[in-house]
Structure formats: structure tokens, C-alpha cells
Design a protein around this motif. Structure first.
Motif, PDB file in Angstrom:
ATOM      1  N   SER A   1       5.040  -5.622  -7.772  1.00  0.00           N
ATOM      2  CA  SER A   1       5.518  -4.611  -6.819  1.00  0.00           C
ATOM      3  C   SER A   1       5.761  -5.255  -5.464  1.00  0.00           C
ATOM      4  O   SER A   1       5.147  -6.272  -5.123  1.00  0.00           O
ATOM      5  CB  SER A   1       4.494  -3.479  -6.675  1.00  0.00           C
ATOM      6  OG  SER A   1       3.290  -3.953  -6.101  1.00  0.00           O
ATOM      7  N   HIS A   2       6.664  -4.632  -4.702  1.00  0.00           N
ATOM      8  CA  HIS A   2       7.016  -5.166  -3.379  1.00  0.00           C
ATOM      9  C   HIS A   2       7.388  -3.994  -2.478  1.00  0.00           C
ATOM     10  O   HIS A   2       8.478  -3.416  -2.604  1.00  0.00           O
ATOM     11  CB  HIS A   2       8.185  -6.143  -3.490  1.00  0.00           C
ATOM     12  CG  HIS A   2       8.525  -6.867  -2.212  1.00  0.00           C
ATOM     13  ND1 HIS A   2       8.582  -6.260  -0.985  1.00  0.00           N
ATOM     14  CD2 HIS A   2       8.826  -8.179  -1.974  1.00  0.00           C
ATOM     15  CE1 HIS A   2       8.902  -7.117  -0.056  1.00  0.00           C
ATOM     16  NE2 HIS A   2       9.057  -8.307  -0.629  1.00  0.00           N
ATOM     17  N   SER A   3       6.473  -3.603  -1.606  1.00  0.00           N
ATOM     18  CA  SER A   3       6.725  -2.580  -0.577  1.00  0.00           C
ATOM     19  C   SER A   3       7.060  -1.212  -1.138  1.00  0.00           C
ATOM     20  O   SER A   3       7.613  -0.379  -0.415  1.00  0.00           O
ATOM     21  CB  SER A   3       7.862  -3.043   0.361  1.00  0.00           C
ATOM     22  OG  SER A   3       7.532  -4.265   0.979  1.00  0.00           O
ATOM     23  N   ASP A   4       6.718  -0.931  -2.402  1.00  0.00           N
ATOM     24  CA  ASP A   4       7.027   0.393  -2.950  1.00  0.00           C
ATOM     25  C   ASP A   4       5.888   1.381  -2.749  1.00  0.00           C
ATOM     26  O   ASP A   4       6.046   2.580  -2.987  1.00  0.00           O
ATOM     27  CB  ASP A   4       7.392   0.295  -4.435  1.00  0.00           C
ATOM     28  CG  ASP A   4       6.251  -0.236  -5.283  1.00  0.00           C
ATOM     29  OD1 ASP A   4       5.280  -0.783  -4.722  1.00  0.00           O
ATOM     30  OD2 ASP A   4       6.328  -0.106  -6.527  1.00  0.00           O
ATOM     31  N   TYR A   5       4.726   0.897  -2.278  1.00  0.00           N
ATOM     32  CA  TYR A   5       3.595   1.790  -1.987  1.00  0.00           C
ATOM     33  C   TYR A   5       3.147   1.625  -0.535  1.00  0.00           C
ATOM     34  O   TYR A   5       2.920   2.599   0.158  1.00  0.00           O
ATOM     35  CB  TYR A   5       2.431   1.500  -2.933  1.00  0.00           C
ATOM     36  CG  TYR A   5       1.286   2.477  -2.767  1.00  0.00           C
ATOM     37  CD1 TYR A   5       1.397   3.781  -3.244  1.00  0.00           C
ATOM     38  CD2 TYR A   5       0.110   2.102  -2.122  1.00  0.00           C
ATOM     39  CE1 TYR A   5       0.365   4.694  -3.076  1.00  0.00           C
ATOM     40  CE2 TYR A   5      -0.931   3.004  -1.959  1.00  0.00           C
ATOM     41  CZ  TYR A   5      -0.804   4.283  -2.437  1.00  0.00           C
ATOM     42  OH  TYR A   5      -1.820   5.189  -2.272  1.00  0.00           O
ATOM     43  N   LEU A   6       3.022   0.385  -0.094  1.00  0.00           N
ATOM     44  CA  LEU A   6       2.732   0.080   1.303  1.00  0.00           C
ATOM     45  C   LEU A   6       3.794  -0.889   1.809  1.00  0.00           C
ATOM     46  O   LEU A   6       4.016  -1.935   1.205  1.00  0.00           O
ATOM     47  CB  LEU A   6       1.340  -0.552   1.440  1.00  0.00           C
ATOM     48  CG  LEU A   6       0.140   0.347   1.133  1.00  0.00           C
ATOM     49  CD1 LEU A   6      -1.136  -0.487   1.142  1.00  0.00           C
ATOM     50  CD2 LEU A   6       0.039   1.481   2.136  1.00  0.00           C
ATOM     51  N   PRO A   7       4.476  -0.574   2.892  1.00  0.00           N
ATOM     52  CA  PRO A   7       5.517  -1.469   3.414  1.00  0.00           C
ATOM     53  C   PRO A   7       4.966  -2.862   3.715  1.00  0.00           C
ATOM     54  O   PRO A   7       3.893  -3.006   4.310  1.00  0.00           O
ATOM     55  CB  PRO A   7       5.968  -0.767   4.701  1.00  0.00           C
ATOM     56  CG  PRO A   7       5.625   0.672   4.490  1.00  0.00           C
ATOM     57  CD  PRO A   7       4.363   0.664   3.692  1.00  0.00           C
ATOM     58  N   GLY A   8       5.693  -3.883   3.260  1.00  0.00           N
ATOM     59  CA  GLY A   8       5.300  -5.247   3.536  1.00  0.00           C
ATOM     60  C   GLY A   8       4.191  -5.782   2.655  1.00  0.00           C
ATOM     61  O   GLY A   8       3.712  -6.893   2.877  1.00  0.00           O
ATOM     62  N   VAL A   9       3.796  -5.008   1.649  1.00  0.00           N
ATOM     63  CA  VAL A   9       2.707  -5.417   0.758  1.00  0.00           C
ATOM     64  C   VAL A   9       3.248  -5.593  -0.660  1.00  0.00           C
ATOM     65  O   VAL A   9       3.987  -4.748  -1.170  1.00  0.00           O
ATOM     66  CB  VAL A   9       1.560  -4.383   0.750  1.00  0.00           C
ATOM     67  CG1 VAL A   9       0.501  -4.750  -0.289  1.00  0.00           C
ATOM     68  CG2 VAL A   9       0.937  -4.303   2.131  1.00  0.00           C
ATOM     69  N   ALA A  10       2.872  -6.696  -1.282  1.00  0.00           N
ATOM     70  CA  ALA A  10       3.262  -6.971  -2.667  1.00  0.00           C
ATOM     71  C   ALA A  10       2.011  -7.142  -3.516  1.00  0.00           C
ATOM     72  O   ALA A  10       0.904  -7.353  -2.996  1.00  0.00           O
ATOM     73  CB  ALA A  10       4.131  -8.221  -2.748  1.00  0.00           C
ATOM     74  N   ALA A  11       2.187  -7.042  -4.840  1.00  0.00           N
ATOM     75  CA  ALA A  11       1.046  -7.188  -5.744  1.00  0.00           C
ATOM     76  C   ALA A  11       1.519  -7.592  -7.126  1.00  0.00           C
ATOM     77  O   ALA A  11       2.678  -7.362  -7.500  1.00  0.00           O
ATOM     78  CB  ALA A  11       0.250  -5.886  -5.821  1.00  0.00           C
TER      79      ALA A  11
END
Length: 262
Positions: A198-208
Motif C-alpha cells: 500500500s502507498h498513501s491509501d490510508y495515511l498520506p505519505g505512508v506505505a506498507a
């Protein structure tokens, strides 16, 4: 221990429910059966209150009557206890792998389990860069259509997909997938790859990056993931995280599947 004269703890507390929970708390492996008189004495409540609360618990299926008329807890209590123990077992199995991931990459490692209302974070270990993902804590319930941990569980659960793939998915950021058809395609890609990114789809600027943890029957029982600043999830660093997270998911799966049945 609550008595008849004690006030409630606040406007949001339902006194009768609190008293019923107190009554259930008297049951144990050492004392699995209680008579009405003994439960009245132990609880400090009056006999009529105890009788009515226990009658309600019987109606709800939480308590049974013995042939002699005493009370004993019913199967739903044991089922809830078993579910809690299963989550504890998963947490114990995952802890060393979460520690390795957090130490190796400086990101926060997460353990999530599926629930009807969303993906529930049941454990996390913070890395050096944990501040950026402070919005996700133990106990947080996340929607299944965003972030790596929830989406990897959604991708591996037909039951969750049947409920979650709708035309009314909320947009959390401008990168959240809200179209059901597009989300279904994304989930198929996750299943094929064996991990979710994931990339910024839940928290902007955060990936997982997340990998599934599977039970004996192949159903998803949890996910393990690492999350951090999006710029830390690129190139060789991303490849290393994918490899380590997938390896952790596979190894925890083997441990979980070897656990004794409850």
C-alpha cells in the motif's frame, strides 16, 4: 465488588450489564457451578436481582441450568475464551518476527486479525520511524479496502469479499480504491503475488507491506506487516521488505498450523 447500593461508574455504564458480568466472573474451573443462594451471598446482590440476571443470561444462551437447578456457564463463553486464546497464540508466535522486522528496517511492525467490522490491530512493535504511523494503535479497527494489512486479509477471504466489495466504499485518501470492480482486480493481484503493498491509501505519505497468516484450513487468520514513510518503500529497500515480510508470514503460518487445536 459491586453491590446493590453502589452507583454506576458513569452515564455510559449500564448497571444491569455490569452486574451480570460480575456474576459471570464468579464462575471458574475451580467453581464451575453455583446455586442461587451461594451466588447471592458471593455477589452481595439481593436474591431477586441475581435470579432475574441469571434468567436473562440463560435466555441469552450464556448460562445453563443443571438438573439440580444450579447455574453453569454455557458454550458461547467457552467459544469466546477459545477465540481469545487463539489470538494470544498468534501474538506469541508473531512477536519474534515482528521484532526482527522492526529492528531490521526501522519501521513499525503490525499484527492484525480479521473481524466482521474490519481489520483489528492486536499488536505492534515500533521501529525508529514509528511517529509517522502513530494513527494506528493496538485496538484500532481499519477498513478492509485500504492499507496493506487489511487488504491482504481481504484478498484471502471469500467471506469478507462477499460482504465488503460494494459500491459504497468510503474514500479515506485520494489514493484509496473505492470502485468495487477495481478493488476486486487489486485483490486478485495480491493473491497472485502473495503479499499486499500500500502507498498513501490510508495515511498520506505512508506505505506498507503485508503478508497473510493462514490457518490449517487455508483461511486467513491474521496478517503481519511493516509500515513507514513512503520514501523508505522503494527500490532495493522495498524488495528486501517484501522478502522478509513474506518469509515471516510463511513461518508464522507454519507455527500457527502446528498449534494444538482448542
Amino acid at each position: 465488588m459491586p453491590t446493590e447500593s453502589e452507583p454506576t461508574a458513569g452515564r455510559d455504564v449500564v448497571g444491569a450489564v455490569l452486574k451480570a458480568c460480575t456474576l459471570l466472573g464468579h464462575f471458574s474451573a475451580e467453581r464451575p457451578v453455583w446455586t442461587l443462594n451461594d451466588l447471592t451471598t458471593a455477589s452481595g446482590m439481593n436474591k431477586t436481582t441475581v435470579f432475574r440476571l441469571m434468567a436473562t443470561l440463560i435466555q441469552a444462551g450464556w448460562v445453563d441450568r443443571t438438573d439440580e437447578g444450579a447455574y453453569r456457564v454455557a458454550m458461547p463463553v467457552f467459544e469466546i475464551g477459545s477465540a481469545a486464546l487463539a489470538k494470544l497464540d498468534i501474538r506469541s508466535a508473531a512477536k519474534p518476527f515482528m521484532s526482527e522486522l522492526a529492528t531490521a528496517f526501522g519501521n513499525t511492525a503490525y499484527l492484525m486479525v480479521p473481524a466482521e467490522q474490519g481489520a483489528v490491530c492486536i499488536d505492534l512493535l515500533e521501529g525508529r520511524n514509528s511517529l509517522v504511523v502513530a494513527g494506528i494503535n493496538v485496538g484500532s479497527v481499519m477498513p478492509y479496502h485500504a492499507a496493506a494489512g487489511p487488504t491482504v486479509m481481504l484478498a484471502h477471504s471469500k467471506a469478507l469479499q462477499d460482504k465488503w466489495l460494494t459500491d459504497s466504499l468510503p474514500s479515506i485518501t485520494d489514493r484509496t480504491i473505492t470502485d468495487a470492480e477495481r478493488l476486486a482486480e487489486h485483490l486478485a493481484e495480491i493473491r497472485e503475488a502473495g503479499y499486499s503493498l500500500s502507498h498513501s491509501d490510508y495515511l498520506p505519505g505512508v506505505a506498507a507491506v503485508a503478508a497473510p497468516i493462514l490457518g490449517r484450513d487455508g483461511s486467513v487468520v491474521a496478517s503481519i506487516s511493516v509500515g513507514g514513510r513512503a520514501e523508505e518503500f522503494e527500490g532495493e529497500a522495498l524488495a528486501a521488505k517484501i522478502e522478509r515480510v513474506c518469509d515471516a508470514g510463511a513461518r508464522i503460518t507454519r507455527i500457527v498450523q502446528a498449534l494444538p487445536r482448542g
